[in-house]
Structures are given as C-alpha cells and as structure tokens.
Design a protein around this motif. Structure first.
Motif, PDB file in Angstrom:
ATOM      1  N   ALA A 208       0.851  -1.197   0.000  1.00  0.00           N
ATOM      2  CA  ALA A 208       0.000   0.000   0.000  1.00  0.00           C
ATOM      3  C   ALA A 208       0.880   1.237   0.000  1.00  0.00           C
ATOM      4  O   ALA A 208       2.087   1.181   0.242  1.00  0.00           O
ATOM      5  CB  ALA A 208      -0.926  -0.002   1.209  1.00  0.00           C
ATOM      6  N   ALA A 209       0.249   2.376  -0.290  1.00  0.00           N
ATOM      7  CA  ALA A 209       0.963   3.656  -0.298  1.00  0.00           C
ATOM      8  C   ALA A 209      -0.013   4.779   0.030  1.00  0.00           C
ATOM      9  O   ALA A 209      -1.171   4.748  -0.392  1.00  0.00           O
ATOM     10  CB  ALA A 209       1.639   3.904  -1.643  1.00  0.00           C
ATOM     11  N   VAL A 210       0.459   5.754   0.809  1.00  0.00           N
ATOM     12  CA  VAL A 210      -0.354   6.900   1.203  1.00  0.00           C
ATOM     13  C   VAL A 210       0.249   8.166   0.610  1.00  0.00           C
ATOM     14  O   VAL A 210       1.447   8.434   0.771  1.00  0.00           O
ATOM     15  CB  VAL A 210      -0.428   7.016   2.743  1.00  0.00           C
ATOM     16  N   TRP A 211      -0.587   8.952  -0.080  1.00  0.00           N
ATOM     17  CA  TRP A 211      -0.159  10.230  -0.658  1.00  0.00           C
ATOM     18  C   TRP A 211      -0.242  11.280   0.444  1.00  0.00           C
ATOM     19  O   TRP A 211      -1.317  11.633   0.911  1.00  0.00           O
ATOM     20  CB  TRP A 211      -1.051  10.569  -1.836  1.00  0.00           C
ATOM     21  N   VAL A 212       0.933  11.764   0.894  1.00  0.00           N
ATOM     22  CA  VAL A 212       1.032  12.610   2.080  1.00  0.00           C
ATOM     23  C   VAL A 212       1.246  14.067   1.687  1.00  0.00           C
ATOM     24  O   VAL A 212       2.168  14.390   0.929  1.00  0.00           O
ATOM     25  CB  VAL A 212       2.193  12.143   2.993  1.00  0.00           C
ATOM     26  N   GLY A 213       0.402  14.935   2.234  1.00  0.00           N
ATOM     27  CA  GLY A 213       0.595  16.365   2.063  1.00  0.00           C
ATOM     28  C   GLY A 213       0.582  16.835   0.629  1.00  0.00           C
ATOM     29  O   GLY A 213       1.130  17.905   0.322  1.00  0.00           O
ATOM     30  N   GLU A 214      -0.018  16.064  -0.268  1.00  0.00           N
ATOM     31  CA  GLU A 214      -0.095  16.418  -1.697  1.00  0.00           C
ATOM     32  C   GLU A 214       1.279  16.583  -2.336  1.00  0.00           C
ATOM     33  O   GLU A 214       1.433  17.316  -3.317  1.00  0.00           O
ATOM     34  CB  GLU A 214      -0.901  17.717  -1.891  1.00  0.00           C
ATOM     35  N   ARG A 215       2.284  15.881  -1.761  1.00  0.00           N
ATOM     36  CA  ARG A 215       3.617  16.097  -2.307  1.00  0.00           C
ATOM     37  C   ARG A 215       4.513  14.862  -2.335  1.00  0.00           C
ATOM     38  O   ARG A 215       5.475  14.813  -3.091  1.00  0.00           O
ATOM     39  CB  ARG A 215       4.332  17.213  -1.535  1.00  0.00           C
ATOM     40  N   ARG A 216       4.262  13.856  -1.495  1.00  0.00           N
ATOM     41  CA  ARG A 216       5.157  12.696  -1.430  1.00  0.00           C
ATOM     42  C   ARG A 216       4.369  11.475  -0.964  1.00  0.00           C
ATOM     43  O   ARG A 216       3.191  11.561  -0.610  1.00  0.00           O
ATOM     44  CB  ARG A 216       6.335  12.961  -0.474  1.00  0.00           C
ATOM     45  N   TRP A 217       5.076  10.315  -0.944  1.00  0.00           N
ATOM     46  CA  TRP A 217       4.444   9.044  -0.607  1.00  0.00           C
ATOM     47  C   TRP A 217       5.045   8.415   0.648  1.00  0.00           C
ATOM     48  O   TRP A 217       6.246   8.499   0.878  1.00  0.00           O
ATOM     49  CB  TRP A 217       4.601   8.036  -1.747  1.00  0.00           C
ATOM     50  N   ASP A 218       4.185   7.791   1.438  1.00  0.00           N
ATOM     51  CA  ASP A 218       4.593   6.810   2.445  1.00  0.00           C
ATOM     52  C   ASP A 218       4.192   5.444   1.919  1.00  0.00           C
ATOM     53  O   ASP A 218       3.026   5.214   1.585  1.00  0.00           O
ATOM     54  CB  ASP A 218       3.895   7.059   3.788  1.00  0.00           C
ATOM     55  N   VAL A 219       5.163   4.537   1.848  1.00  0.00           N
ATOM     56  CA  VAL A 219       4.925   3.205   1.284  1.00  0.00           C
ATOM     57  C   VAL A 219       4.907   2.175   2.405  1.00  0.00           C
ATOM     58  O   VAL A 219       5.772   2.192   3.290  1.00  0.00           O
ATOM     59  CB  VAL A 219       6.015   2.860   0.246  1.00  0.00           C
ATOM     60  N   GLN A 220       3.930   1.288   2.381  1.00  0.00           N
ATOM     61  CA  GLN A 220       3.833   0.229   3.387  1.00  0.00           C
ATOM     62  C   GLN A 220       4.202  -1.101   2.744  1.00  0.00           C
ATOM     63  O   GLN A 220       3.625  -1.507   1.732  1.00  0.00           O
ATOM     64  CB  GLN A 220       2.411   0.153   3.946  1.00  0.00           C
TER      65      GLN A 220
END
Length: 305
Positions: A208-220
């Motif tokens: 999974a991946a979360v789009w953070v702050g409309e600028r970058r990704w956190d990948v799980q």
C-alpha cells in the motif's frame, strides 16, 4: 438501339393475346413525387406548406429506407463482426451495445451512435468502428489497464493507468494490486509505480501507499514496515534502500519505519522499546535515546506526517 426480346419469351405469347401495356415513365411513383416537389419549388408558399406538414421529410425517409432494403437484398448486409483488442470486456455486453443483428442492412448502421454506446462500457477507453463493405463491421477497442486499488472513505475502487476509475461492481479479483490512499492519489499512482519498478525485488514487497501532504508518498511493505519517500529524488532514495537491503537485510529485522527523506542517510526506527539507527552509506552507527517512531497498531493504513 432497341432491346431484343429473347426467342423463348417471344414464343410463349400466342397470337391474338393483348400485348402487355408498359406504364409510361411519367406515371412512375418516384417521378410523380419529383414532379410535385419541382412544382412546389416554383411557388414559395407551396414549398413551405410541404415542409411544415412533414411531407418532404417523410418522402425522404421512405426513399432512404427503400434504398437501404434494396442494398441489403443486393448483399450489403452484416454477416461478420470482427473485434480487435477485447480482453476484459464481456462479449455479450459488447454485442448488446452494438445493437446489431446478423443480416441487418450494413448501410443503415449508425457508426457514431454505436461508438457512443461502446465507449460507455466500463473497460473501454476508446473505440473505432468501421464498415468494410459489403458485409463486415470492424471494431477496434482500446481497453483500460487496471493499475491499483484506491481506498477512499472506507471504500475501494479500481483505477487505471491514467488515474481514472473503472466502474466495476465486483473488484475482488484485483486484491493483489497495490492499495493507494489520498485525495489525489489516483492521478499520482502511475508515477509512484514507475519509481518502485526500478528496484523490482523491493517493489514486490509493497502492499500500500499513502499520498502525504499532496507532495510525497509513504509506502507500506508486506511486513508492515512504513517507508517514507522524499518529495524530490524518490527514485534515488528507493534504489538506496534496495542496496541497504542487499547489504544489511534491513527489512528482515524488527523495525517499523524507514525514513528516506534525508538525502545523506537512512533513519530506521524500530518497534517500541527498540533503538533507532542511522545508516550513512555502507557504515551504520547506533543512535541512543531516540524515541521509537510511529507504527500501525490497527488495521488499515494511517497517514504519517
């Protein structure tokens, strides 16, 4: 030149029988209609009356239908439908959208309306429909390619390579795709997966991946490890992590967060009670008294800022 009657036909008519009367040209129905139209054209009021009553339109429609029927009888009717590019689209749904039966007059088939119905199907991105006279309809499809699952407000939707939704009621067979979270995540997913693909072994661990702050990704990753990618140079950071995995088997340890946002180091935070480590190049050094980073304590995906 006068047309000669075949001898066999001449012999069948006995003497004394009346000769078959030929209807004069001026009494043919089509010519009568044309004569009426010509007469109406000479008087403005008459032509306006014919148009307002619908007589002209009805005559044109009747003439067209008669012509279409005659062309079908002459062989211009649909006998084959060739489809190119169909993978996910169901055959029955596609044929139903065409609204075309075998034997139908091919010249009366409305290509524009048929295309509008076809591209409204869930899997179809675009379509080209052509007549191949005398009897073939050729249909070329470009279907959407499933890319990822978008989790939004607790619901999952299938998205394609352009970030558009594929409106399916059942997406259970796509559970193996990466799940992305965030308002604008769909339109940025293709770029993310291109970044991850530069390290294939590592990419296969991404769940999974979360789009953070409309600028970058956190990948799980599959072992519940969160990887914080930087806003810039994400490819270089991802390659660096892959190299660290090869050297130190970083992902095989009890850690919860890998922070790649700093350009000169990788910060690793272990589970509560563990210590954080900072990796610089090929060396590693322990950093005491650093609080453990955030972790996922419940199901689902949480946004890390």
């Amino acid at each position: 030149m006068r047309r000669m009657m075949p001898k066999t036909a001449r012999a069948t008519r006995k003497k004394g029988q009346p000769r078959r009367r030929v209807r004069p040209l001026w009494r043919q129905p089509s010519l009568v209609s044309i004569a009426i139209l010509a007469a109406a054209a000479t008087s403005g009021g008459g032509s306006w009356w014919l148009w307002q009553t619908g007589w002209v339109q009805k005559l044109a429609y009747t003439t067209k239908e008669s012509l279409v029927v005659k062309t079908a009888q002459a062989g211009f009717s649909v006998s084959e439908i060739f489809v190119e590019g169909r993978i996910e689209t169901e055959k029955a749904a596609l044929l139903a959208s065409l609204q075309l039966d075998r034997g139908a007059p091919i010249l009366s088939f409305d290509l524009k309306q048929a295309r509008a119905r076809v591209i409204s199907l869930p899997w179809v991105r675009t379509a080209v429909i052509e007549r191949q006279l005398p009897n073939v309809i050729h249909l070329k499809l470009e279907e959407r390619r499933p890319l990822a699952l978008w989790q939004n407000k607790g619901r999952f939707s299938l998205i394609d390579t352009r970030g558009n939704l594929i409106p399916l009621s059942d997406i259970s067979r796509f559970n193996n795709l990466v799940v992305v979270v965030g308002r604008d995540a769909p339109r940025n997913t293709a770029a993310l997966l291109d970044t991850l693909a530069v390290a294939p072994e590592l990419a296969r661990k991404v769940k999974a991946a979360v789009w953070v702050g409309e600028r970058r990704w956190d990948v799980q990753l599959e072992n519940r490890i969160d990887v914080k990618l930087p806003e810039a140079n994400a490819i270089a950071a991802w390659v660096q992590l892959a190299e660290m995995q090869d050297r130190h088997q970083l992902l095989d340890t009890e850690i919860s967060v890998i922070d790649l946002r700093l350009p000169d180091r990788i910060i690793v935070r272990q589970a509560p009670g563990g210590e954080a480590r900072s990796y610089r190049g090929g060396a590693k050094a322990s950093i005491p008294s650093v609080k453990p980073g955030s972790q996922l304590n419940r199901r689902g995906i949480e946004r890390n800022t």
